[in-house]
Design an enzyme around this catalytic site. Structure first.
Site, PDB file in Angstrom:
ATOM      1  N   ARG A 217      12.491  63.028-127.651  1.00 24.17           N
ATOM      2  CA  ARG A 217      12.055  64.122-128.660  1.00 24.17           C
ATOM      3  C   ARG A 217      10.905  64.881-127.871  1.00 24.17           C
ATOM      4  O   ARG A 217      10.487  64.860-126.691  1.00 24.17           O
ATOM      5  CB  ARG A 217      11.307  63.591-129.943  1.00 24.17           C
ATOM      6  CG  ARG A 217      10.115  62.823-129.801  1.00 24.17           C
ATOM      7  CD  ARG A 217       9.568  62.226-131.074  1.00 24.17           C
ATOM      8  NE  ARG A 217       8.058  61.982-131.075  1.00 24.17           N
ATOM      9  CZ  ARG A 217       7.429  61.681-132.041  1.00 24.17           C
ATOM     10  NH1 ARG A 217       8.132  61.155-133.038  1.00 24.17           N
ATOM     11  NH2 ARG A 217       6.085  61.526-131.985  1.00 24.17           N
ATOM     12  N   ILE A 219       8.520  67.441-126.368  1.00 25.73           N
ATOM     13  CA  ILE A 219       8.258  68.175-125.016  1.00 25.73           C
ATOM     14  C   ILE A 219       9.234  67.321-123.946  1.00 25.73           C
ATOM     15  O   ILE A 219       9.921  68.060-123.267  1.00 25.73           O
ATOM     16  CB  ILE A 219       6.849  68.108-124.482  1.00 25.73           C
ATOM     17  CG1 ILE A 219       5.869  68.911-125.276  1.00 25.73           C
ATOM     18  CG2 ILE A 219       6.844  68.517-123.238  1.00 25.73           C
ATOM     19  CD1 ILE A 219       4.534  68.880-125.322  1.00 25.73           C
ATOM     20  N   ASP A 261       9.871  50.401-122.128  1.00 26.65           N
ATOM     21  CA  ASP A 261       8.435  50.805-122.412  1.00 26.65           C
ATOM     22  C   ASP A 261       7.756  51.037-121.158  1.00 26.65           C
ATOM     23  O   ASP A 261       7.986  50.200-120.270  1.00 26.65           O
ATOM     24  CB  ASP A 261       7.872  49.682-123.335  1.00 26.65           C
ATOM     25  CG  ASP A 261       6.345  49.801-123.756  1.00 26.65           C
ATOM     26  OD1 ASP A 261       5.773  50.765-122.809  1.00 26.65           O
ATOM     27  OD2 ASP A 261       5.956  49.266-124.630  1.00 26.65           O
ATOM     28  N   LYS A 295      -9.859  58.921-132.773  1.00 25.46           N
ATOM     29  CA  LYS A 295     -11.136  58.410-133.490  1.00 25.46           C
ATOM     30  C   LYS A 295     -12.549  58.850-132.847  1.00 25.46           C
ATOM     31  O   LYS A 295     -12.520  59.051-131.611  1.00 25.46           O
ATOM     32  CB  LYS A 295     -11.209  56.852-133.494  1.00 25.46           C
ATOM     33  CG  LYS A 295     -10.363  56.155-134.565  1.00 25.46           C
ATOM     34  CD  LYS A 295     -11.026  56.249-135.945  1.00 25.46           C
ATOM     35  CE  LYS A 295     -10.088  55.725-137.040  1.00 25.46           C
ATOM     36  NZ  LYS A 295     -10.611  56.295-138.219  1.00 25.46           N
ATOM     37  N   ALA A 298     -17.676  56.481-131.749  1.00 27.85           N
ATOM     38  CA  ALA A 298     -18.521  55.579-132.681  1.00 27.85           C
ATOM     39  C   ALA A 298     -17.677  54.742-133.421  1.00 27.85           C
ATOM     40  O   ALA A 298     -17.999  53.619-133.771  1.00 27.85           O
ATOM     41  CB  ALA A 298     -19.512  56.501-133.509  1.00 27.85           C
ATOM     42  N   ASN A 347     -12.253  67.178-126.197  1.00 27.30           N
ATOM     43  CA  ASN A 347     -11.966  67.330-127.661  1.00 27.30           C
ATOM     44  C   ASN A 347     -12.373  66.248-128.564  1.00 27.30           C
ATOM     45  O   ASN A 347     -12.452  65.184-128.320  1.00 27.30           O
ATOM     46  CB  ASN A 347     -10.232  67.422-127.539  1.00 27.30           C
ATOM     47  CG  ASN A 347     -10.103  68.069-128.948  1.00 27.30           C
ATOM     48  OD1 ASN A 347     -10.739  68.830-129.531  1.00 27.30           O
ATOM     49  ND2 ASN A 347      -8.538  67.989-129.324  1.00 27.30           N
ATOM     50  N   TYR A 353      -7.857  59.815-125.385  1.00 28.08           N
ATOM     51  CA  TYR A 353      -7.107  60.698-124.708  1.00 28.08           C
ATOM     52  C   TYR A 353      -7.564  61.408-123.678  1.00 28.08           C
ATOM     53  O   TYR A 353      -6.859  61.821-122.709  1.00 28.08           O
ATOM     54  CB  TYR A 353      -6.502  61.677-125.938  1.00 28.08           C
ATOM     55  CG  TYR A 353      -5.208  62.547-125.814  1.00 28.08           C
ATOM     56  CD1 TYR A 353      -4.096  61.951-125.595  1.00 28.08           C
ATOM     57  CD2 TYR A 353      -5.512  63.731-125.686  1.00 28.08           C
ATOM     58  CE1 TYR A 353      -3.023  62.677-125.644  1.00 28.08           C
ATOM     59  CE2 TYR A 353      -4.320  64.726-125.356  1.00 28.08           C
ATOM     60  CZ  TYR A 353      -3.404  64.203-125.508  1.00 28.08           C
ATOM     61  OH  TYR A 353      -2.185  65.076-125.311  1.00 28.08           O
ATOM     62  N   THR A 388       4.743  70.774-131.786  1.00 31.05           N
ATOM     63  CA  THR A 388       5.738  69.649-131.725  1.00 31.05           C
ATOM     64  C   THR A 388       5.322  68.760-133.063  1.00 31.05           C
ATOM     65  O   THR A 388       4.465  69.160-133.897  1.00 31.05           O
ATOM     66  CB  THR A 388       5.396  68.843-130.473  1.00 31.05           C
ATOM     67  OG1 THR A 388       3.960  68.360-130.435  1.00 31.05           O
ATOM     68  CG2 THR A 388       5.585  69.528-129.186  1.00 31.05           C
TER      69      THR A 388
HETATM   70  P1  NAD Z   1       5.588  63.266-129.009  1.00 30.92           P
HETATM   71  O1  NAD Z   1       4.913  62.144-129.583  1.00 30.92           O
HETATM   72  O2  NAD Z   1       6.579  63.929-129.836  1.00 30.92           O
HETATM   73  O3  NAD Z   1       6.752  62.423-128.041  1.00 30.92           O
HETATM   74  C1  NAD Z   1       6.426  61.258-127.089  1.00 30.92           C
HETATM   75  C2  NAD Z   1       7.504  60.410-126.745  1.00 30.92           C
HETATM   76  O4  NAD Z   1       6.902  59.431-125.789  1.00 30.92           O
HETATM   77  C3  NAD Z   1       8.101  59.872-128.057  1.00 30.92           C
HETATM   78  O5  NAD Z   1       9.568  60.174-127.893  1.00 30.92           O
HETATM   79  C4  NAD Z   1       7.509  58.379-127.787  1.00 30.92           C
HETATM   80  O6  NAD Z   1       8.797  57.644-128.347  1.00 30.92           O
HETATM   81  C5  NAD Z   1       7.539  58.277-126.203  1.00 30.92           C
HETATM   82  N1  NAD Z   1       6.796  57.144-125.789  1.00 30.92           N
HETATM   83  C6  NAD Z   1       5.572  56.874-126.273  1.00 30.92           C
HETATM   84  N2  NAD Z   1       4.931  55.771-125.838  1.00 30.92           N
HETATM   85  C7  NAD Z   1       6.045  55.260-124.916  1.00 30.92           C
HETATM   86  C8  NAD Z   1       6.080  54.047-124.023  1.00 30.92           C
HETATM   87  N3  NAD Z   1       5.092  53.228-124.053  1.00 30.92           N
HETATM   88  N4  NAD Z   1       7.248  54.157-123.211  1.00 30.92           N
HETATM   89  C9  NAD Z   1       8.286  55.055-123.409  1.00 30.92           C
HETATM   90  N5  NAD Z   1       8.036  56.016-124.177  1.00 30.92           N
HETATM   91  C10 NAD Z   1       7.005  56.124-125.108  1.00 30.92           C
HETATM   92  O7  NAD Z   1       4.908  64.043-128.115  1.00 30.92           O
HETATM   93  P2  NAD Z   1       4.845  65.412-127.339  1.00 30.92           P
HETATM   94  O8  NAD Z   1       4.112  66.458-128.146  1.00 30.92           O
HETATM   95  O9  NAD Z   1       6.275  65.773-127.005  1.00 30.92           O
HETATM   96  O10 NAD Z   1       4.096  65.255-125.820  1.00 30.92           O
HETATM   97  C11 NAD Z   1       4.516  65.010-125.035  1.00 30.92           C
HETATM   98  C12 NAD Z   1       3.613  64.837-123.904  1.00 30.92           C
HETATM   99  O11 NAD Z   1       2.714  66.131-123.807  1.00 30.92           O
HETATM  100  C13 NAD Z   1       2.443  63.723-123.947  1.00 30.92           C
HETATM  101  O12 NAD Z   1       1.966  63.238-122.618  1.00 30.92           O
HETATM  102  C14 NAD Z   1       1.207  64.423-124.545  1.00 30.92           C
HETATM  103  O13 NAD Z   1       0.175  63.786-124.381  1.00 30.92           O
HETATM  104  C15 NAD Z   1       1.343  65.701-124.002  1.00 30.92           C
HETATM  105  N6  NAD Z   1       0.816  66.844-124.478  1.00 30.92           N
HETATM  106  C16 NAD Z   1       1.220  67.535-125.813  1.00 30.92           C
HETATM  107  C17 NAD Z   1       0.574  68.541-126.370  1.00 30.92           C
HETATM  108  C18 NAD Z   1       0.992  69.082-127.678  1.00 30.92           C
HETATM  109  O14 NAD Z   1       0.447  69.990-128.129  1.00 30.92           O
HETATM  110  N7  NAD Z   1       2.177  68.455-128.549  1.00 30.92           N
HETATM  111  C19 NAD Z   1      -0.828  69.061-126.005  1.00 30.92           C
HETATM  112  C20 NAD Z   1      -1.078  68.564-124.585  1.00 30.92           C
HETATM  113  C21 NAD Z   1      -0.227  67.432-124.022  1.00 30.92           C
END
Ligand code: NAD
Length: 447
Positions: A217, A219, A261, A295, A298, A347, A353, A388
């Site tokens: 799903r 990105i 995973d 979180k 603290a 942040n 994170y 997203t």
């Molecule tokens: P999302 O939560 O919509 O999708 C993340 C996907 O990763 C999910 O399908 C989830 O099942 C999968 N996933 C999680 N843990 C996993 C694991 N252990 N093994 C395999 N798959 C796993 O997130 P998103 O918003 O699409 O973000 C994608 C990436 O972009 C992430 O790395 C996120 O940190 C980064 N990001 C997103 C944003 C934003 O604004 N949405 C901003 C900065 C960075």
């Protein structure tokens, strides 16, 4: 995910009201569609010297652009390229920069301004370094002045990189195109003349096999779509719990699904085995899987800290190690890893994170040299606010504010991140080594 405010301020009566009240007026961004011309109108290429001439010549002969070397009155330029690699003193900035300034009021919506300059170094003569570094400040400020969905970005060449090196042209083309709609105010370094230009710009990843983690799903799904559009065969990876969505994505891109995973000890071996058995090779790995467990420090539990670090960075280190020692990831391989502006600017509530995403930036910088002998690279993409499911969970008021806090005054779409990943995964980005490219609309937070 939709942005109601953006729709309101671009239609009829509410558009007028927003203007009168001086409210932010984000412009809808034009995005890439196959078959779209690189530019809709003429390009003005400013700057003096043989390198500037060579660049202008290439744009007109190889990309068939309508290139002007001086502004023609009445022309609305779709792009202004400032070719500034030959500067030796800040005095030389005024002519090309003020010539660019003179056409800015007439730019059409979604225009592009791109600087091409050289990185300043400690052993440059002070005036040379001043001129070079001056371009950075100029570009970042100019990008903040552009309106109507126009963007300003820069390509910064290392000393011995020719102006027509593949990655200079690849980066320039990316910044000129609608693929970079949400990339603004960024300066991308080109470190070497490595890389190759694709035979077909519509399919730069033809014949390549790419793995995308977290592809079920958001990105990740968009990255799978975009890499497949560019000609790659895609292996879509996600956790078993997301199995159904994963299969939908894999089928859509005519690739294969791997339920895994990424924190598993043998994740690297399983990815490689799947790619080799099903597709005969592995060329590109996109580390996109990521989680948040926000979180204040603290109140941070060990579980929240550890799980974020495990998924977002430790898994990537382990998978890369397996690939790099396998002997099967050696044909101009590409690693593209998802960082975040939180990992650069910090942040509140995201120490875990941000540690993981800052970690990604350090990791690609140190991994890229290990791949150079094979013509490979490792780079990171740092998204800002992207629409997203992750950001839809932010409380409404905070979300409204967060998505306006950038020069384009809106959130990006997953495809904006995906296009940037596709560029860094492409043969034309072979000279971009261990860098971070932000996809944040020039977020006001951070560098
Ligand atoms: P999302 O939560 O919509 O999708 C993340 C996907 O990763 C999910 O399908 C989830 O099942 C999968 N996933 C999680 N843990 C996993 C694991 N252990 N093994 C395999 N798959 C796993 O997130 P998103 O918003 O699409 O973000 C994608 C990436 O972009 C992430 O790395 C996120 O940190 C980064 N990001 C997103 C944003 C934003 O604004 N949405 C901003 C900065 C960075």
């Amino acid at each position: 995910m939709s942005d109601t405010y953006l729709n309101l301020v671009n239609s009829g009566f509410t558009k007028k009201v927003a203007k009168q009240l001086g409210l932010p007026q984000p412009a809808p961004l034009r995005r890439y569609e196959p078959g779209q011309p690189l530019l809709q109108g003429a390009a003005l290429v400013l700057g003096r010297g043989p390198e500037s001439d060579a660049l202008a010549g290439f744009l007109s002969s190889d990309w068939d652009l309508d290139v002007h070397r001086h502004a023609t009155p009445g022309t609305r330029y779709s792009a202004v390229v400032l070719a500034l690699t030959e500067l030796t003193h800040p005095d030389q900035l005024s002519e090309p920069v003020l010539a660019a300034g003179a056409v800015l009021k007439e730019l059409p919506k979604g225009a592009r301004v791109v600087t091409v300059s050289r990185a300043s170094r400690a052993d440059d003569a002070p005036a040379v370094a001043a001129a070079r570094q001056g371009v950075d400040g100029l570009l970042r400020s100019l990008a903040k002045e552009l309106r109507g969905g126009s963007t300003g970005n820069g390509v910064v060449l290392a000393e011995d990189v020719p102006v027509t090196a593949p990655s200079v042209l690849g980066a320039l083309r990316f910044f000129l195109s609608t693929k970079s709609a949400f990339v603004d105010g960024q300066l991308l370094a080109v470190d070497s003349a490595a890389g190759t230009l694709p035979g077909d710009w519509a399919a730069p990843l033809a014949g390549r096999v790419a793995v995308v983690t977290g592809a079920a799903r958001g990105i990740g799904a968009s990255i799978a779509d975009t890499l497949a559009r560019d000609g790659a065969t895609v292996v879509a990876v996600d956790v078993p719990a997301a199995g159904e969505q994963l299969v939908t994505v894999a089928n859509r891109v005519r690739g294969t699904a791997l339920q895994l995973d990424v924190t598993a000890d043998d994740a690297g071996a399983r990815i490689l085995e799947h790619a080799l058995q099903r597709h005969g090779r592995l060329d590109i790995v996109v580390h996109n899987a990521g989680i948040t467990r926000d979180k204040l420090l603290a109140n941070m539990s060990p579980d929240k800290w550890d799980s974020v670090l495990a998924v977002n960075i430790a898994s990537q280190l382990r998978i890369n190690e397996a690939l790099l020692t396998s002997g099967d990831f050696t044909d101009a391989p590409r690693i593209v890893s998802l960082a975040s502006t939180s990992g650069i600017a910090g942040n509140r509530g995201q120490t875990n994170y941000a540690a993981s995403k800052g970690g990604v930036i350090g990791m690609v910088r140190a991994t890229a040299p290990l791949l150079e002998a094979f013509g490979g690279t490792a780079n990171a993409v740092a998204p800002g606010f992207i629409e997203t499911e992750m950001t839809a969970r932010i409380p409404a008021v905070t979300r409204q504010v967060a998505r306006r806090l950038n020069s384009l005054q809106q959130g990006g779409q997953p495809v904006d991140v995906a296009e940037t990943v596709a560029f860094l995964a492409s043969p034309a980005a072979g000279g971009v080594v261990g860098r971070v490219l932000r996809v944040c609309g020039q977020n006001m937070v951070g560098a």
